[in-house]
Write a protein that holds these residues in place. Structure first.
Motif, PDB file in Angstrom:
ATOM      1  N   PRO A  46       0.851  -1.335   0.138  1.00  9.99           N
ATOM      2  CA  PRO A  46       0.137   0.063  -0.111  1.00  9.99           C
ATOM      3  C   PRO A  46       0.408   1.129   0.186  1.00  9.99           C
ATOM      4  O   PRO A  46       1.886   1.381   0.537  1.00  9.99           O
ATOM      5  CB  PRO A  46      -1.102  -0.136   1.826  1.00  9.99           C
ATOM      6  CG  PRO A  46       0.062  -1.395   1.733  1.00  9.99           C
ATOM      7  CD  PRO A  46       0.185  -2.124   0.606  1.00  9.99           C
ATOM      8  N   ASP A  47       0.074   2.428  -0.488  1.00 13.84           N
ATOM      9  CA  ASP A  47       1.068   3.346  -0.517  1.00 13.84           C
ATOM     10  C   ASP A  47       0.950   4.059   0.695  1.00 13.84           C
ATOM     11  O   ASP A  47      -0.605   4.706   0.543  1.00 13.84           O
ATOM     12  CB  ASP A  47       0.984   4.547  -1.492  1.00 13.84           C
ATOM     13  CG  ASP A  47       1.253   5.471  -2.024  1.00 13.84           C
ATOM     14  OD1 ASP A  47       2.057   5.821  -1.339  1.00 13.84           O
ATOM     15  OD2 ASP A  47       1.292   6.368  -2.756  1.00 13.84           O
ATOM     16  N   PRO A  48       1.964   4.635   1.385  1.00 13.70           N
ATOM     17  CA  PRO A  48       1.599   5.516   2.647  1.00 13.70           C
ATOM     18  C   PRO A  48       1.236   6.900   2.253  1.00 13.70           C
ATOM     19  O   PRO A  48       0.235   7.341   3.742  1.00 13.70           O
ATOM     20  CB  PRO A  48       3.258   5.179   3.281  1.00 13.70           C
ATOM     21  CG  PRO A  48       4.180   5.271   2.227  1.00 13.70           C
ATOM     22  CD  PRO A  48       3.327   4.247   0.839  1.00 13.70           C
ATOM     23  N   SER A  49       1.194   7.377   1.668  1.00 14.36           N
ATOM     24  CA  SER A  49       0.289   8.802   1.075  1.00 14.36           C
ATOM     25  C   SER A  49      -0.911   9.044   0.050  1.00 14.36           C
ATOM     26  O   SER A  49      -0.709   9.973   0.458  1.00 14.36           O
ATOM     27  CB  SER A  49       1.836   9.601   0.590  1.00 14.36           C
ATOM     28  OG  SER A  49       1.711   9.000  -1.096  1.00 14.36           O
ATOM     29  N   ARG A  50      -1.060   7.538   0.311  1.00  8.68           N
ATOM     30  CA  ARG A  50      -2.397   8.025  -0.293  1.00  8.68           C
ATOM     31  C   ARG A  50      -3.262   7.463   1.359  1.00  8.68           C
ATOM     32  O   ARG A  50      -3.131   6.811   1.629  1.00  8.68           O
ATOM     33  CB  ARG A  50      -2.785   6.221  -1.100  1.00  8.68           C
ATOM     34  CG  ARG A  50      -3.544   6.258  -2.219  1.00  8.68           C
ATOM     35  CD  ARG A  50      -4.093   5.250  -2.804  1.00  8.68           C
ATOM     36  NE  ARG A  50      -5.145   4.961  -2.939  1.00  8.68           N
ATOM     37  CZ  ARG A  50      -5.710   5.132  -4.457  1.00  8.68           C
ATOM     38  NH1 ARG A  50      -4.635   5.987  -5.331  1.00  8.68           N
ATOM     39  NH2 ARG A  50      -6.887   4.708  -4.732  1.00  8.68           N
ATOM     40  N   PRO A  51      -4.595   8.284   1.028  1.00  6.83           N
ATOM     41  CA  PRO A  51      -5.914   8.942   1.909  1.00  6.83           C
ATOM     42  C   PRO A  51      -6.040   7.520   2.209  1.00  6.83           C
ATOM     43  O   PRO A  51      -6.905   6.752   1.507  1.00  6.83           O
ATOM     44  CB  PRO A  51      -5.905   9.758   2.511  1.00  6.83           C
ATOM     45  CG  PRO A  51      -6.101   9.664   0.696  1.00  6.83           C
ATOM     46  CD  PRO A  51      -4.574   9.161   0.301  1.00  6.83           C
ATOM     47  N   VAL A  52      -6.604   6.782   3.166  1.00  5.25           N
ATOM     48  CA  VAL A  52      -6.950   5.850   3.512  1.00  5.25           C
ATOM     49  C   VAL A  52      -8.755   5.688   3.616  1.00  5.25           C
ATOM     50  O   VAL A  52      -9.683   4.533   3.915  1.00  5.25           O
ATOM     51  CB  VAL A  52      -6.894   4.672   4.524  1.00  5.25           C
ATOM     52  CG1 VAL A  52      -5.392   3.606   3.906  1.00  5.25           C
ATOM     53  CG2 VAL A  52      -6.493   5.191   5.624  1.00  5.25           C
ATOM     54  N   ALA A  53      -9.298   6.482   4.179  1.00  2.63           N
ATOM     55  CA  ALA A  53     -10.790   6.966   4.783  1.00  2.63           C
ATOM     56  C   ALA A  53     -10.613   8.759   4.632  1.00  2.63           C
ATOM     57  O   ALA A  53     -10.117   9.782   4.709  1.00  2.63           O
ATOM     58  CB  ALA A  53     -11.175   7.231   6.427  1.00  2.63           C
ATOM     59  N   ILE A  86     -17.171  11.505  15.428  1.00  4.09           N
ATOM     60  CA  ILE A  86     -16.829  11.374  14.426  1.00  4.09           C
ATOM     61  C   ILE A  86     -17.397  10.675  13.049  1.00  4.09           C
ATOM     62  O   ILE A  86     -16.927   9.449  13.738  1.00  4.09           O
ATOM     63  CB  ILE A  86     -15.164  11.708  14.175  1.00  4.09           C
ATOM     64  CG1 ILE A  86     -14.345  12.008  12.575  1.00  4.09           C
ATOM     65  CG2 ILE A  86     -14.771   9.995  14.606  1.00  4.09           C
ATOM     66  CD1 ILE A  86     -13.140  11.660  13.369  1.00  4.09           C
ATOM     67  N   THR A  87     -17.339  10.646  12.081  1.00  7.88           N
ATOM     68  CA  THR A  87     -17.740   9.812  11.071  1.00  7.88           C
ATOM     69  C   THR A  87     -16.849   9.846  10.485  1.00  7.88           C
ATOM     70  O   THR A  87     -16.053  10.624   9.168  1.00  7.88           O
ATOM     71  CB  THR A  87     -18.812   9.980  10.409  1.00  7.88           C
ATOM     72  OG1 THR A  87     -19.708  10.103  11.448  1.00  7.88           O
ATOM     73  CG2 THR A  87     -19.523   8.910   9.755  1.00  7.88           C
ATOM     74  N   LEU A  88     -15.834   8.763   9.422  1.00  7.39           N
ATOM     75  CA  LEU A  88     -15.259   7.955   9.372  1.00  7.39           C
ATOM     76  C   LEU A  88     -15.489   7.178   7.773  1.00  7.39           C
ATOM     77  O   LEU A  88     -15.999   6.791   8.767  1.00  7.39           O
ATOM     78  CB  LEU A  88     -13.723   7.276   9.539  1.00  7.39           C
ATOM     79  CG  LEU A  88     -12.728   8.373  10.688  1.00  7.39           C
ATOM     80  CD1 LEU A  88     -12.497   7.534  11.691  1.00  7.39           C
ATOM     81  CD2 LEU A  88     -12.111   9.571   9.298  1.00  7.39           C
ATOM     82  N   THR A  89     -15.692   7.860   6.616  1.00  3.60           N
ATOM     83  CA  THR A  89     -15.548   7.287   5.616  1.00  3.60           C
ATOM     84  C   THR A  89     -14.487   5.944   4.759  1.00  3.60           C
ATOM     85  O   THR A  89     -13.857   7.385   4.632  1.00  3.60           O
ATOM     86  CB  THR A  89     -16.714   7.930   4.355  1.00  3.60           C
ATOM     87  OG1 THR A  89     -17.536   8.557   4.849  1.00  3.60           O
ATOM     88  CG2 THR A  89     -17.273   6.923   3.431  1.00  3.60           C
ATOM     89  N   TRP A  90     -14.272   4.850   5.192  1.00  5.37           N
ATOM     90  CA  TRP A  90     -13.238   4.379   4.627  1.00  5.37           C
ATOM     91  C   TRP A  90     -13.293   4.054   3.168  1.00  5.37           C
ATOM     92  O   TRP A  90     -15.015   3.630   2.992  1.00  5.37           O
ATOM     93  CB  TRP A  90     -13.292   2.919   4.971  1.00  5.37           C
ATOM     94  CG  TRP A  90     -11.604   2.503   6.042  1.00  5.37           C
ATOM     95  CD1 TRP A  90     -10.898   2.080   6.171  1.00  5.37           C
ATOM     96  CD2 TRP A  90     -12.227   3.106   7.728  1.00  5.37           C
ATOM     97  NE1 TRP A  90     -10.526   2.717   7.234  1.00  5.37           N
ATOM     98  CE2 TRP A  90     -10.643   3.148   8.430  1.00  5.37           C
ATOM     99  CE3 TRP A  90     -12.378   3.681   7.740  1.00  5.37           C
ATOM    100  CZ2 TRP A  90     -10.249   3.907   9.182  1.00  5.37           C
ATOM    101  CZ3 TRP A  90     -12.390   4.778   9.093  1.00  5.37           C
ATOM    102  CH2 TRP A  90     -11.002   4.721   9.747  1.00  5.37           C
ATOM    103  N   LEU A  91     -12.388   4.174   2.560  1.00  4.13           N
ATOM    104  CA  LEU A  91     -12.263   4.705   1.111  1.00  4.13           C
ATOM    105  C   LEU A  91     -12.467   2.860   0.248  1.00  4.13           C
ATOM    106  O   LEU A  91     -12.887   3.394  -0.964  1.00  4.13           O
ATOM    107  CB  LEU A  91     -11.506   5.262   0.202  1.00  4.13           C
ATOM    108  CG  LEU A  91     -12.006   6.517   0.785  1.00  4.13           C
ATOM    109  CD1 LEU A  91     -10.400   7.812   0.275  1.00  4.13           C
ATOM    110  CD2 LEU A  91     -12.734   7.457   0.619  1.00  4.13           C
ATOM    111  N   SER A  92     -12.074   2.401   0.860  1.00  6.68           N
ATOM    112  CA  SER A  92     -12.200   1.100  -0.052  1.00  6.68           C
ATOM    113  C   SER A  92     -11.867   0.042   0.807  1.00  6.68           C
ATOM    114  O   SER A  92     -10.193  -0.575   1.952  1.00  6.68           O
ATOM    115  CB  SER A  92     -10.848   1.005  -0.572  1.00  6.68           C
ATOM    116  OG  SER A  92     -10.829   0.269  -1.534  1.00  6.68           O
ATOM    117  N   PRO A  93     -12.794  -1.408   1.297  1.00  5.92           N
ATOM    118  CA  PRO A  93     -13.904  -0.970   0.679  1.00  5.92           C
ATOM    119  C   PRO A  93     -14.549  -0.025   1.424  1.00  5.92           C
ATOM    120  O   PRO A  93     -14.900   0.366   2.658  1.00  5.92           O
ATOM    121  CB  PRO A  93     -14.765  -2.439   1.140  1.00  5.92           C
ATOM    122  CG  PRO A  93     -14.015  -2.867   2.334  1.00  5.92           C
ATOM    123  CD  PRO A  93     -11.860  -2.405   2.262  1.00  5.92           C
ATOM    124  N   CYS A  94     -15.852  -0.058   1.004  1.00  9.59           N
ATOM    125  CA  CYS A  94     -16.424   1.847   1.562  1.00  9.59           C
ATOM    126  C   CYS A  94     -17.115   1.629   2.055  1.00  9.59           C
ATOM    127  O   CYS A  94     -18.356   0.611   2.516  1.00  9.59           O
ATOM    128  CB  CYS A  94     -17.090   2.588  -0.005  1.00  9.59           C
ATOM    129  SG  CYS A  94     -17.934   4.015   0.147  1.00  9.59           S
TER     130      CYS A  94
END
Length: 238
Positions: A46-53, A86-94
């Motif tokens: 995984p790319d550490p610079s890529r956001p996950v949420a 807080i509400t966090l939306t994980w991008l993958s899987p959503c």
């Protein structure tokens, strides 16, 4: 040639190939070489610079790590105190994770929460990932949202005001529908603004004081099979 002679010839031929004793003593043939290992493509780390949420809602949180409508990377720690929400939306899987209180550690697989009850999770059906991921590069491809009051987001420039304008581009002409000056890098389409028409093409533009311009084209389609969630109202300007 007699039978004895034929046997001698057969034995002589066998001696060249395996040795005489091998013919009568059950000598094992040399084991075949092991099959060559087939190279397989391993998954990229995984790319550490890529956001996950993505933070879709925030209330009573003082931790500067948490910014409304901001993206977070793996390893981020967010202190919610005792009453922060807080509400966090994980991008993958959503999916959505709603948390009240405690310290949240963001991981690619989801939140780790200490000092508070476990998060409330909701699986979502979402827009394609490339439409909501920041830094995916410029694109002129129109997007569609299933919300009549979209949320507009452009690259962050803290404290920089932006002039935000929404245009109806039906027939190739640009007619302004709504505009406002915004401090920050996000704007929700206001409830009192003119209603958006389904299927009509719109362009949203944010012009910063330094001359930077970010744009996106989109349409509103209430029949899209996406969940009713903020991530599906999001239009990312590039």
């Amino acid at each position: 040639m007699g039978l004895a002679g034929m046997v001698c010839l057969s034995l002589a031929g066998g001696a060249d190939a395996r040795g005489l004793l091998g013919l009568f003593a059950g000598e094992q043939e040399t084991a075949p070489p092991p099959p060559a290992t087939i190279a397989r493509d391993l998954p990229e780390p995984p790319d550490p610079s890529r956001p996950v949420a993505w933070i879709s809602a925030l209330r009573n949180v003082a931790d500067p790590v948490a910014v409304p409508y901001g993206y977070v990377k793996a390893g981020a720690r967010i202190d919610l105190g005792s009453q922060g929400e807080i509400t966090l939306t994980w991008l993958s899987p959503c999916r959505e994770e709603s948390i009240t209180g405690g310290v949240v550690t963001v991981t690619p697989a989801g939140p780790r929460v200490s000092g508070a009850p476990a998060s409330h999770s909701r699986v979502l059906s979402c827009q394609p990932l490339d439409q909501v991921m920041p830094g995916s590069g410029p694109t002129k491809r129109p997007v569609a949202v299933n919300a009549s009051e979209p949320l507009f987001l452009w690259p962050s420039q803290p404290g920089a005001p932006a002039r935000v304008s929404l245009m109806d581009t039906t027939g190739g002409e640009s007619v302004e529908v709504w505009s406002a000056t915004v401090y920050g890098n996000a704007a929700a389409y206001p409830h009192e603004a003119p209603l958006l028409d389904e299927g009509r093409p719109y362009m949203i533009r944010a012009t910063l004081d330094d001359g930077s311009v970010y744009e996106a084209t989109f349409s509103f389609d209430r029949d899209l099979r996406y969940s009713n969630a903020p991530i599906n109202a999001l239009v990312v300007l590039r």
